[in-house]
Design an enzyme around this catalytic site. Structure first.
Site, PDB file in Angstrom:
ATOM      1  N   ASN A  48     -34.753 -67.574  -7.060  1.00 49.76           N
ATOM      2  CA  ASN A  48     -33.428 -67.064  -6.709  1.00 49.76           C
ATOM      3  C   ASN A  48     -33.142 -67.313  -5.237  1.00 49.76           C
ATOM      4  O   ASN A  48     -34.060 -67.415  -4.419  1.00 49.76           O
ATOM      5  CB  ASN A  48     -33.359 -65.556  -6.984  1.00 49.76           C
ATOM      6  CG  ASN A  48     -33.666 -65.230  -8.426  1.00 49.76           C
ATOM      7  OD1 ASN A  48     -33.156 -65.860  -9.330  1.00 49.76           O
ATOM      8  ND2 ASN A  48     -34.514 -64.253  -8.646  1.00 49.76           N
ATOM      9  N   HIS A  61     -35.711 -52.632  -5.166  1.00 47.24           N
ATOM     10  CA  HIS A  61     -35.567 -52.977  -6.582  1.00 47.24           C
ATOM     11  C   HIS A  61     -36.910 -53.244  -7.243  1.00 47.24           C
ATOM     12  O   HIS A  61     -37.851 -53.700  -6.607  1.00 47.24           O
ATOM     13  CB  HIS A  61     -34.708 -54.235  -6.747  1.00 47.24           C
ATOM     14  CG  HIS A  61     -33.333 -54.089  -6.206  1.00 47.24           C
ATOM     15  ND1 HIS A  61     -32.616 -55.152  -5.723  1.00 47.24           N
ATOM     16  CD2 HIS A  61     -32.526 -53.013  -6.065  1.00 47.24           C
ATOM     17  CE1 HIS A  61     -31.422 -54.738  -5.310  1.00 47.24           C
ATOM     18  NE2 HIS A  61     -31.352 -53.446  -5.500  1.00 47.24           N
ATOM     19  N   LYS A  70     -43.024 -61.194  -6.653  1.00 43.66           N
ATOM     20  CA  LYS A  70     -42.070 -62.025  -5.917  1.00 43.66           C
ATOM     21  C   LYS A  70     -42.743 -62.634  -4.682  1.00 43.66           C
ATOM     22  O   LYS A  70     -43.414 -61.935  -3.931  1.00 43.66           O
ATOM     23  CB  LYS A  70     -40.872 -61.191  -5.457  1.00 43.66           C
ATOM     24  CG  LYS A  70     -40.065 -60.622  -6.614  1.00 43.66           C
ATOM     25  CD  LYS A  70     -38.957 -59.708  -6.124  1.00 43.66           C
ATOM     26  CE  LYS A  70     -38.187 -59.125  -7.295  1.00 43.66           C
ATOM     27  NZ  LYS A  70     -37.163 -58.173  -6.848  1.00 43.66           N
ATOM     28  N   TYR A 130     -36.543 -66.549  -3.222  1.00 44.66           N
ATOM     29  CA  TYR A 130     -37.774 -65.978  -3.769  1.00 44.66           C
ATOM     30  C   TYR A 130     -38.077 -66.479  -5.173  1.00 44.66           C
ATOM     31  O   TYR A 130     -37.198 -66.689  -5.988  1.00 44.66           O
ATOM     32  CB  TYR A 130     -37.750 -64.454  -3.736  1.00 44.66           C
ATOM     33  CG  TYR A 130     -36.608 -63.779  -4.447  1.00 44.66           C
ATOM     34  CD1 TYR A 130     -36.799 -63.139  -5.662  1.00 44.66           C
ATOM     35  CD2 TYR A 130     -35.328 -63.755  -3.889  1.00 44.66           C
ATOM     36  CE1 TYR A 130     -35.758 -62.493  -6.312  1.00 44.66           C
ATOM     37  CE2 TYR A 130     -34.288 -63.113  -4.522  1.00 44.66           C
ATOM     38  CZ  TYR A 130     -34.508 -62.483  -5.745  1.00 44.66           C
ATOM     39  OH  TYR A 130     -33.473 -61.853  -6.381  1.00 44.66           O
ATOM     40  N   ASP A 169     -27.511 -49.216  -5.387  1.00 44.83           N
ATOM     41  CA  ASP A 169     -28.539 -48.848  -4.403  1.00 44.83           C
ATOM     42  C   ASP A 169     -28.206 -47.545  -3.689  1.00 44.83           C
ATOM     43  O   ASP A 169     -29.096 -46.758  -3.375  1.00 44.83           O
ATOM     44  CB  ASP A 169     -28.733 -49.978  -3.394  1.00 44.83           C
ATOM     45  CG  ASP A 169     -29.360 -51.215  -4.034  1.00 44.83           C
ATOM     46  OD1 ASP A 169     -29.909 -51.102  -5.150  1.00 44.83           O
ATOM     47  OD2 ASP A 169     -29.294 -52.292  -3.410  1.00 44.83           O
TER      48      ASP A 169
END
Length: 182
Positions: A48, A61, A70, A130, A169
């Site tokens: 991404n 997250h 990740k 990532y 968030d």
């Protein structure tokens, strides 16, 4: 590539060897055999790329099922990147690691499965790239409140201003209420 341990052993900083001259630079950003040996044996299935303005905080997250490891890096600008251990069975449960990642320092951070992850943009803008070990599954996505007092994350807020957050968030549960891994 240098692999630098953090206070949470599973979270690792990767620092590439950069070869540069007046034409620019070259660096190797990933080699599966080294990563598997020095970090964790993993296969990455998705990559991404996001762009954000200064003061934006994305996170914290995680996916409660189909968790994602990740490998994160910044290709433009700089961010403060955070990984929070939310594995109840871990000796470092509830602890966090924060690292500056930037286009200038070219560092990467390995954030394994079982961690909540987020970043705050400290430069005028940043592009964040990532690799993930599992596919995005929105039905399992969770957020952890970025400024929960139990965690006391020392975010380097620009001009001490509150960050810009997504609605999700901003409404995330605190550490005690959040879903966690076993």
């Amino acid at each position: 590539m240098k692999f630098i341990q953090t206070k949470i052993p599973e979270v690792v900083i990767l620092e590439p060897q950069v070869f540069g001259d007046d034409r620019g630079f070259f660096m190797e950003t990933f080699r599966a055999s080294e990563f598997n040996e020095k970090c964790a044996p993993r296969e990455f299935v998705q990559e991404n790329h996001s762009s954000s303005a200064q003061g934006i905080l994305r996170g914290l997250h995680y996916q409660i099922q189909n968790p994602q490891g990740k490998l994160v890096r910044v290709v433009k600008g700089s961010v403060y990147d955070v990984a929070v251990d939310i594995r109840k069975s871990s000796a470092t449960f509830g602890q966090w690691v924060g690292v500056e990642l930037s286009a200038a320092n070219k560092r990467q951070l390995w954030v394994p499965e079982g961690f909540a992850h987020g970043f705050y943009v400290t430069s005028e803008s940043a592009e964040f790239v990532y690799k993930c070990t599992n596919y995005y599954a929105p039905e399992y996505e969770r957020s952890l409140l970025w400024n929960d007092s139990r965690l006391s994350i020392d975010w380097p807020l620009v001009d001490n201003q509150a960050p810009t957050l997504s609605e999700k968030d901003a409404q995330a549960p605190g550490f005690e209420q959040a879903d966690k891994f076993k």
